[in-house]
Design an enzyme around this catalytic site. Structure first.
Site, mmCIF file in Angstrom:
data_model
loop_
_atom_site.group_PDB
_atom_site.id
_atom_site.type_symbol
_atom_site.label_atom_id
_atom_site.label_comp_id
_atom_site.label_asym_id
_atom_site.label_seq_id
_atom_site.Cartn_x
_atom_site.Cartn_y
_atom_site.Cartn_z
ATOM 1 N N HIS A 1 9.755 8.770 -26.973
ATOM 2 C CA HIS A 1 8.585 9.492 -26.462
ATOM 3 C C HIS A 1 8.589 10.961 -26.927
ATOM 4 O O HIS A 1 7.589 11.473 -27.452
ATOM 5 C CB HIS A 1 8.563 9.422 -24.933
ATOM 6 C CG HIS A 1 7.445 10.197 -24.309
ATOM 7 N ND1 HIS A 1 6.134 9.802 -24.397
ATOM 8 C CD2 HIS A 1 7.442 11.370 -23.609
ATOM 9 C CE1 HIS A 1 5.362 10.684 -23.772
ATOM 10 N NE2 HIS A 1 6.134 11.646 -23.286
ATOM 11 N N ARG B 1 0.816 -1.234 0.000
ATOM 12 C CA ARG B 1 0.000 0.000 0.000
ATOM 13 C C ARG B 1 0.842 1.272 0.000
ATOM 14 O O ARG B 1 0.382 2.345 0.378
ATOM 15 C CB ARG B 1 -0.983 0.027 1.168
ATOM 16 C CG ARG B 1 -1.958 -1.119 1.123
ATOM 17 C CD ARG B 1 -3.109 -0.911 2.079
ATOM 18 N NE ARG B 1 -4.055 -2.001 1.969
ATOM 19 C CZ ARG B 1 -3.916 -3.176 2.564
ATOM 20 N NH1 ARG B 1 -2.882 -3.391 3.340
ATOM 21 N NH2 ARG B 1 -4.815 -4.112 2.397
ATOM 22 N N HIS C 1 0.926 10.354 -27.873
ATOM 23 C CA HIS C 1 0.705 9.020 -27.291
ATOM 24 C C HIS C 1 0.101 8.070 -28.329
ATOM 25 O O HIS C 1 0.437 6.880 -28.362
ATOM 26 C CB HIS C 1 -0.213 9.110 -26.068
ATOM 27 C CG HIS C 1 0.509 9.586 -24.842
ATOM 28 N ND1 HIS C 1 -0.111 9.752 -23.633
ATOM 29 C CD2 HIS C 1 1.808 9.909 -24.637
ATOM 30 C CE1 HIS C 1 0.770 10.170 -22.724
ATOM 31 N NE2 HIS C 1 1.932 10.283 -23.329
HETATM 32 P P1 NAD Z 1 13.504 5.474 -21.473
HETATM 33 O O1 NAD Z 1 13.262 5.410 -20.045
HETATM 34 O O2 NAD Z 1 13.074 4.352 -22.322
HETATM 35 O O3 NAD Z 1 15.053 5.738 -21.712
HETATM 36 C C1 NAD Z 1 15.532 5.853 -23.022
HETATM 37 C C2 NAD Z 1 16.717 4.919 -23.287
HETATM 38 O O4 NAD Z 1 17.888 5.488 -22.725
HETATM 39 C C3 NAD Z 1 16.579 3.538 -22.693
HETATM 40 O O5 NAD Z 1 17.101 2.590 -23.581
HETATM 41 C C4 NAD Z 1 17.444 3.623 -21.444
HETATM 42 O O6 NAD Z 1 17.955 2.378 -21.026
HETATM 43 C C5 NAD Z 1 18.554 4.517 -21.912
HETATM 44 N N1 NAD Z 1 19.229 5.291 -20.882
HETATM 45 C C6 NAD Z 1 18.656 5.892 -19.819
HETATM 46 N N2 NAD Z 1 19.572 6.636 -19.180
HETATM 47 C C7 NAD Z 1 20.737 6.487 -19.833
HETATM 48 C C8 NAD Z 1 22.027 7.028 -19.663
HETATM 49 N N3 NAD Z 1 22.313 7.919 -18.719
HETATM 50 N N4 NAD Z 1 23.006 6.640 -20.525
HETATM 51 C C9 NAD Z 1 22.718 5.781 -21.544
HETATM 52 N N5 NAD Z 1 21.520 5.266 -21.775
HETATM 53 C C10 NAD Z 1 20.523 5.622 -20.922
HETATM 54 O O7 NAD Z 1 12.810 6.782 -22.107
HETATM 55 P P2 NAD Z 1 12.561 8.249 -21.554
HETATM 56 O O8 NAD Z 1 12.487 9.095 -22.749
HETATM 57 O O9 NAD Z 1 13.486 8.605 -20.444
HETATM 58 O O10 NAD Z 1 11.113 8.145 -20.885
HETATM 59 C C11 NAD Z 1 9.962 7.941 -21.660
HETATM 60 C C12 NAD Z 1 8.855 7.478 -20.743
HETATM 61 O O11 NAD Z 1 8.539 8.516 -19.815
HETATM 62 C C13 NAD Z 1 7.561 7.168 -21.473
HETATM 63 O O12 NAD Z 1 7.045 5.957 -21.004
HETATM 64 C C14 NAD Z 1 6.635 8.300 -21.085
HETATM 65 O O13 NAD Z 1 5.289 7.924 -21.094
HETATM 66 C C15 NAD Z 1 7.135 8.610 -19.699
HETATM 67 N N6 NAD Z 1 6.795 9.943 -19.231
HETATM 68 C C16 NAD Z 1 6.244 10.053 -17.988
HETATM 69 C C17 NAD Z 1 5.934 11.288 -17.467
HETATM 70 C C18 NAD Z 1 5.403 11.395 -16.079
HETATM 71 O O14 NAD Z 1 4.991 12.491 -15.684
HETATM 72 N N7 NAD Z 1 5.411 10.338 -15.304
HETATM 73 C C19 NAD Z 1 6.175 12.451 -18.228
HETATM 74 C C20 NAD Z 1 6.747 12.303 -19.484
HETATM 75 C C21 NAD Z 1 7.054 11.044 -19.976
#
Ligand code: NAD
Ligand code: GLY
Length: 332
Positions: free
Chosen positions: A273, A129, A260
């Site tokens: 994204h 929880r 999306h």
């Molecule tokens: P991701 O988490 O898939 O990371 C992108 C890639 O980079 C992955 O392959 C990861 O392993 C790699 N990576 C991460 N850090 C690294 C580093 N320092 N060095 C080398 N490689 C690295 O993608 P993202 O763009 O970070 O996140 C996208 C996600 O975030 C989506 O699912 C989206 O819906 C979500 N999102 C959430 C919110 C929220 O408010 N919660 C807001 C925006 C986006």
């Protein structure tokens, strides 16, 4: 919301607070801040036992450093990629926590991009929880957006982010040095979210991204750090006023309806994204111009900047009908 904006390269970390009701969720931003994780998390009383949730890619680059910074940690690795932002991954995290004897005093430290943050955050929100949660975001996108504001969750085969919760982290540690290992395409993906803040809240930020594009891509701290800080300040201020998205927070979804849907209809395999959001912002700007809510010159400035930042994946083959269907059932 409090914030100290730097005028030059910041030596001391900057603190920005997200205030939701009586709860304060501090964000620490600064080069090397992740090396001080133990002290910062201790100060926030984040967990007597800390489980770092990450993926093998991030762990390979930064697992050693976070282990040194936190002392004893218990890593839980889930597969890398948006396709794994699922309940199965959450279940893997639950299983590791249960096998390790985690209790209500335990906490999850999410080390990774938005996928890890959203997935691990949802596990923290629901395990027993709710246990403690801290984010150490490692992509630009996660540093300026997803680690802030408490939206956690996973995708469902029928749509993106359909399963989730609002769950504020006890702390967010944003260390731009972690971005050194981030591939250019991923870095650019995060930059589109900075452009989003420019569109919804700061002309100055938009202009700086346009003017200093090369220095930002070079990860020059003199320009990158202020851009990260300003993005976080904007998001923290909006979330502090409207955590549950009853009004103002919807502005953070600019470009996300189309974005999306693009991710979903291509089964999370074609777009990063931020790339999908870039297309979404262009579509939203077209609509806004058509409705008289945005000047044509502003739409052109957005289109110019998005073109300047680099190439986007093709969209010509996608079905508009399928896009419309998916758009009706995506959560932001
Ligand atoms: P991701 O988490 O898939 O990371 C992108 C890639 O980079 C992955 O392959 C990861 O392993 C790699 N990576 C991460 N850090 C690294 C580093 N320092 N060095 C080398 N490689 C690295 O993608 P993202 O763009 O970070 O996140 C996208 C996600 O975030 C989506 O699912 C989206 O819906 C979500 N999102 C959430 C919110 C929220 O408010 N919660 C807001 C925006 C986006
Ligand atoms: N990225 C949208 C939000 O956090 O509300």
């Amino acid at each position: 919301m409090t914030c100290d904006l730097p005028t030059e390269v910041q030596k001391e970390p900057v603190r920005i607070d997200v205030k939701v009701g009586s709860r304060i969720s501090p964000i620490w931003i600064g080069d090397g801040v992740s090396e001080r994780a133990a002290a910062l998390l201790d100060a926030q009383r984040v967990g007597s036992r800390r489980f770092v949730v990450s993926n093998p890619v991030v762990w390979r680059f930064h697992g050693g450093a976070i282990t040194r910074a936190l002392g004893r940690t218990e890593p839980i690795l889930v597969p890398d990629g948006e396709r794994y932002k699922t309940l199965q991954s959450v279940s893997r995290i639950y299983e590791a926590l249960i096998r390790a004897g985690a209790d209500r005093g335990s906490a999850i430290v999410a080390l990774g991009g938005g996928v890890i943050g959203d997935t691990a955050g949802f596990a923290a929100a629901t395990f027993l929880r709710g246990i403690g949660l801290a984010h150490v975001p490692t992509t630009l996108l996660a540093q300026v957006d997803s680690a802030i504001g408490g939206k956690v969750g996973v995708n469902h085969p029928l749509g993106k982010n359909l399963i989730g919760a609002f769950y504020q982290p006890a702390a967010v540690l944003i260390d731009p040095l972690l971005l050194r290992t981030l591939p250019r395409r991923e870095f650019r993906s995060g930059l589109y979210e900075v452009v989003k803040y420019g569109m919804i809240a700061s002309r100055d930020l938009f202009d700086r991204v346009a003017r200093d594009t090369k220095a930002i891509f070079d990860r020059d701290p003199a320009v990158l750090l202020p851009a990260i800080i300003e993005s976080c300040r904007i998001k923290a201020e909006i979330v502090s006023k409207d955590e549950r998205e009853s009004g103002l927070r919807r502005t953070l979804n600019y470009g996300h309806s189309v974005g999306h849907a693009l991710e979903t209809v291509t089964r999370y395999r074609r777009f990063r994204h931020g790339e999908a959001i870039a297309f979404g912002m262009l579509a939203a700007a077209d609509l806004a111009v058509a409705r008289g809510a945005l000047a044509e010159r502003e739409r052109q400035a957005l289109a110019r900047l998005i073109t300047q930042l680099g190439p986007l994946p093709p969209i010509g083959d996608l079905s508009i009908r399928e896009m419309m269907e998916v758009m009706c059932r995506s959560a932001k």
